[in-house]
Design a protein around this motif. Structure first.
Motif, PDB file in Angstrom:
ATOM      1  N   LEU A 439      30.749  -4.981   6.585  1.00 41.66           N
ATOM      2  CA  LEU A 439      30.504  -5.629   7.536  1.00 41.66           C
ATOM      3  C   LEU A 439      31.351  -6.896   6.631  1.00 41.66           C
ATOM      4  CD1 LEU A 439      29.174  -5.950  11.140  1.00 41.66           C
ATOM      5  CD2 LEU A 439      31.241  -4.893  10.328  1.00 41.66           C
ATOM      6  N   GLN A 440      31.911  -7.418   6.768  1.00 44.37           N
ATOM      7  CA  GLN A 440      32.586  -8.799   6.446  1.00 44.37           C
ATOM      8  C   GLN A 440      33.331  -9.621   6.351  1.00 44.37           C
ATOM      9  OE1 GLN A 440      34.405  -7.627   2.061  1.00 44.37           O
ATOM     10  NE2 GLN A 440      32.825  -5.636   2.629  1.00 44.37           N
ATOM     11  N   LEU A 441      34.397 -10.959   6.521  1.00 40.02           N
ATOM     12  CA  LEU A 441      35.648 -11.845   6.857  1.00 40.02           C
ATOM     13  C   LEU A 441      36.799 -11.565   5.961  1.00 40.02           C
ATOM     14  CD1 LEU A 441      33.278 -14.434   8.576  1.00 40.02           C
ATOM     15  CD2 LEU A 441      34.914 -12.355   9.692  1.00 40.02           C
ATOM     16  N   CYS A 442      37.437 -11.295   6.155  1.00 36.32           N
ATOM     17  CA  CYS A 442      38.167 -11.766   4.332  1.00 36.32           C
ATOM     18  C   CYS A 442      38.008 -13.157   3.629  1.00 36.32           C
ATOM     19  CB  CYS A 442      40.092 -11.044   4.947  1.00 36.32           C
ATOM     20  SG  CYS A 442      39.918  -9.686   5.501  1.00 36.32           S
ATOM     21  N   ASP A 456      29.658  -1.935   7.964  1.00 33.71           N
ATOM     22  CA  ASP A 456      30.629  -1.074   9.143  1.00 33.71           C
ATOM     23  C   ASP A 456      29.901  -0.155   9.942  1.00 33.71           C
ATOM     24  OD1 ASP A 456      32.534  -1.122  10.780  1.00 33.71           O
ATOM     25  OD2 ASP A 456      34.214  -2.126   9.849  1.00 33.71           O
ATOM     26  N   ASP A 492      29.208 -12.571  10.138  1.00 34.63           N
ATOM     27  CA  ASP A 492      30.423 -11.858   9.119  1.00 34.63           C
ATOM     28  C   ASP A 492      31.332 -10.803   9.388  1.00 34.63           C
ATOM     29  OD1 ASP A 492      30.081 -13.786   6.462  1.00 34.63           O
ATOM     30  OD2 ASP A 492      28.198 -12.761   7.336  1.00 34.63           O
ATOM     31  N   GLY A 494      33.718  -9.010  10.616  1.00 37.75           N
ATOM     32  CA  GLY A 494      34.833  -8.317  10.409  1.00 37.75           C
ATOM     33  C   GLY A 494      34.861  -7.128   9.781  1.00 37.75           C
ATOM     34  N   ASN A 495      36.008  -5.994  10.576  1.00 39.95           N
ATOM     35  CA  ASN A 495      36.495  -5.127   9.585  1.00 39.95           C
ATOM     36  C   ASN A 495      37.658  -5.446   9.396  1.00 39.95           C
ATOM     37  OD1 ASN A 495      38.298  -2.828  10.610  1.00 39.95           O
ATOM     38  ND2 ASN A 495      36.287  -1.805  11.163  1.00 39.95           N
ATOM     39  N   SER A 500      44.540  -6.804  13.270  1.00 39.24           N
ATOM     40  CA  SER A 500      44.026  -7.887  14.178  1.00 39.24           C
ATOM     41  C   SER A 500      44.034  -8.344  15.869  1.00 39.24           C
ATOM     42  CB  SER A 500      44.706  -9.240  13.121  1.00 39.24           C
ATOM     43  OG  SER A 500      46.512  -8.436  14.270  1.00 39.24           O
ATOM     44  N   GLN A 503      40.340  -6.764  16.305  1.00 42.04           N
ATOM     45  CA  GLN A 503      38.796  -7.095  15.516  1.00 42.04           C
ATOM     46  C   GLN A 503      37.732  -7.338  17.077  1.00 42.04           C
ATOM     47  OE1 GLN A 503      38.129  -7.342  12.826  1.00 42.04           O
ATOM     48  NE2 GLN A 503      39.989  -6.207  12.417  1.00 42.04           N
TER      49      GLN A 503
END
Length: 738
Positions: A439-442, A456, A492, A494-495, A500, A503
């Motif tokens: 899992l992370q944010l761009c 994820d 964090d 994010g996928n 968008s 999410q």
């Protein structure tokens, strides 16, 4: 039958053996909540909804719709059309406008209990007269159908609730809807100024989970919640409304428990009209579910337990329900193997020979299973590396897992193993190969917790990779127990695959993915004993009970701290679900030293096991283990399947703690008394027992020594004496009908 519909009165009546729940179809098809309380022979009337008072309903006059909607006792309130109290459903149309208004359309009553897609949920027993009511509501403007599901479990005096949404707008071309809030249950009640409602919740933190908190319901909003991606150490997905004069034995209590392992919200509001609304469901923060024409969405289940006989009866109803209708494991009524976990004995510093030495010592003491904890895989020398590399480290374990397990079995012990399938170390083979799998944010470096990231698992390829490794390990040796751990909250979030505008589905998809993985595990290994854990007790919830019959209650194993933790947990969950072990002293979490007997007596009101190095015990402590093992097997049926009674509470500032379990037929009972602190110039304490047969006679055994006979009437009305000397001492009393 439990559920009926009075067409003349337009009232649905849901009955259990001791309770009634009433729902009315109000003016204009507005579904209203009429009653939840002691069983009624006949339903009361629609006048309880006050729809004939000013301000009148919009079906009578449109003059004051907002005022009417803002005080009506809704069964399932919606947002954007005038109800300013907490709502259960908020919908955004294709133009981004929020607003939803539901009116009654139809109903069905069926025997049995439906499944919820991808979610844990309760199930009927083989001979149960369980029925389910389907109430179909519609918003014609949105093309949305909402089905409210109510299942009545007569013997357990439980009502379950859940919600299904369907975008049925295809007939008119349809539009995509966005669900920004979908809670599973609402309860509207009047606040009585003289004996109004108070709120019981179970807040805490790591190492002190689920402490009982009782507070006045104040005007305005109060909430408990989790935004951590798990049900959390900090709050439990449970809330109870109780009358001011309610205690363990008398008074009204309404408890709600959410069958879900992710972000949740339980919120109350004492409104301007002296009404209290309690809602419960998925937390709306960060939640946004796209519902295209023809698609549906199932919300998780809420379990309601009403008692007119105090919080104790509410608790016993929850226990019976979860044992009979949520826990599927074949271990539900079995004695669990008494295990020893090597973690506090070795941490990461172990090899095959050290584990076998521990196994031999455990076998000689009467222990029945060795569990190998963190550190057996990859390059796992410490907690900085190798999570996600689920292959055996043969430098530590020469000959591999099959050799180790065979040797442990040859010694005479079963074997269990620890996994943390949802996590990955940045320093690992799997992360180096697939850095996008966390899992992370761009554009941001993800935050570590315990030097690990969250996989994820919403992505099928990630789930399959992890589960294939895990299942391969389990097939490679005779492994009979798995501890499934999860040691950090979700951040964090994010996928890198979802678009968008989707999410906002990620957190719920994560929970669904977790459930899919655990379902796959218990399906492929139906005889496996699975114990869930999340850095201790951060995922102790009804959703996880569907997959594992026991959950690690807390990383805090100190017997005295466990009194509060286990009391709060047992307010909702059966004692047999509470992972509880005897550990070393001074205790590693608080530094306290308590007698070995006290540690054993407290742990025996759970699954029971050991978390220590036997070689470091004193000779006196070691000699107590065989007796504790024998007592566990002797008393387990009483504790696991019996009725639980809270007799006194250290958390209520008593200097002692006391509880008991009684077999359903009242033939046996086990009482545990813990003298937390001695007090000067006080005489012995007298404890009146509960749950026994007043007409019977019982043989009394105190800490293994016979103490004569007493009548049930004497034990209930006069009680037993306990000394007021010493700190942290305990007494067990066994009662057997003769």
């Amino acid at each position: 039958m439990p559920i009926s519909f009075d067409e003349q009165k337009q009232i649905f009546k849901l009955d259990t053996d001791r309770t009634t729940y009433l729902i009315g179809i109000g003016p204009g098809g507005l579904l209203g909540h009429i009653y939840y309380g002691p069983k009624l022979n006949h339903a009361c009337g629609m006048d309880m909804l006050r729809a004939d008072e000013y301000p009148y309903p919009p079906s009578v006059t449109p003059r004051d719709k907002i005022s009417f909607v803002d005080y009506y006792l809704f069964e399932f309130p919606t947002g954007g059309v005038g109800d300013f109290r907490p709502t259960c459903l908020e919908v955004r149309n294709a133009r981004g406008q929020r607003g939803c208004e539901l009116v009654y359309d139809s109903y069905a009553i069926e025997s049995g209990k439906p499944r919820l897609e991808g979610l844990p949920c309760s199930f009927p027993g083989e001979d149960d007269a369980v029925q389910t009511l389907y109430l179909n509501l519609k918003d014609e403007v949105l093309g949305l159908t909402v089905t409210l599901l109510y299942s009545a479990f007569p013997r357990e005096n439980i009502i379950t609730r859940s919600v299904m949404l369907a975008n049925t707008g295809m007939e008119n071309g349809g539009e995509t809807l966005h669900i920004g809030r979908v809670l599973s249950a609402c309860l509207d009640v009047d606040q009585d100024g003289q004996n109004g409602y108070e709120l019981i919740t179970l807040p805490g933190a790591w190492g002190r989970e689920r402490h009982v908190q009782r507070s006045a319901v104040r005007r305005g909003r109060q909430s408990v919640f989790s935004l951590r991606g798990e049900s959390s150490h900090q709050y439990q997905p449970f809330a109870a409304l109780v009358r001011h004069d309610t205690n363990e034995e008398q008074g009204e209590a309404i408890g709600l428990s959410f069958v879900y392992s992710g972000n949740f919200l339980a919120e109350t509001e004492w409104s301007q009209m002296d009404q209290i609304r309690l809602v419960m469901g998925i937390h709306p923060d960060g939640f946004d579910w796209e519902l295209r024409p023809g698609e549906s969405f199932d919300a998780p289940e809420v379990v309601l337990s009403y008692s007119a006989e105090g919080t104790g009866q509410m608790t016993r109803q929850f226990h019976d329900f979860f044992r009979g209708h949520m826990i599927r494991s074949p271990y539900l009524h079995r004695d669990r193997p008494i295990l020893i976990n090597n973690w506090e004995a070795t941490y990461f510093d172990f090899n095959t020979e050290r584990l076998l030495t521990l196994a031999r010592e455990a076998k000689s003491a009467g222990i029945e299973m060795l569990v190998m904890d963190d550190g057996w895989f990859g390059d796992r020398k410490d907690d900085f590396r190798s999570l996600g590399d689920w292959f055996v480290n043969e430098e530590k374990l020469p000959g591999g897992l099959s050799y180790l397990v065979e040797e442990v079995n040859r010694i005479g012990l079963k074997f269990g193993i620890w996994f943390e399938p949802e996590m990955v170390s940045p320093d690992s083979e799997i992360f180096r190969a697939h850095p996008d799998w966390a899992l992370q944010l761009c554009g941001r470096k993800p935050s570590c917790g315990r030097m690990q990231l969250v996989l994820d698992i919403t992505r099928q390829e990630v789930r399959d990779c992890i589960m294939d490794q895990l299942l391969s390990i389990l097939h490679s040796a005779n492994i009979e127990y798995v501890k499934w751990d999860m040691n950090r909250s979700l951040t964090d979030v994010g996928n890198l695959v979802l678009p968008s505008d989707r999410q906002g589905e990620l957190l719920h998809r994560y929970v669904l993915a977790l459930y899919e993985m655990q379902e796959r595990l218990v399906t492929e290994f139906p005889e496996l004993l699975l114990e869930n854990c999340s850095s201790g007790g951060a995922r102790f919830d009804a959703g996880e009970l569907y997959y594992s019959p026991q959950i690690w209650t807390s990383d805090d194993t100190d017997a005295i701290e466990r009194l509060r933790i286990q009391e709060g947990t047992a307010m909702v969950f059966p004692l047999s679900s509470m992972g509880a072990h005897v550990s070393i002293c001074p205790n590693e979490q608080v530094g306290r030293s308590t007698p070995f007997k006290t540690r054993g007596d407290v742990a025996m009101s759970g699954t029971f096991g050991y978390e220590l190095d036997i070689a470091k015990l004193t000779a006196e402590e070691r000699t107590q283990i065989p007796g504790q093992v024998a007592d566990y097997h002797r008393f387990h049926g009483i504790v696991a399947d019996g009725d639980y009674y809270r007799l006194s509470s250290w958390s209520d500032s008593d200097p002692f703690d006391c509880w008991m379990s009684v077999r359903k037929d009242r033939s046996e009972a086990l009482l545990t008394f813990v003298q937390v602190l001695g007090r000067p110039n006080f005489r012995s304490r007298i404890i009146k027992l509960r749950g026994l047969d007043p007409e019977a006679r019982y043989a009394v055994e105190r800490d293994g020594a016979a103490e004569g006979e007493r009548s049930g009437e004497e034990l209930l009305c006069c009680g037993l004496r306990f000394p007021n000397r010493g700190d942290f001492t305990s007494t067990q009393v066994y009662l057997k009908r003769i």
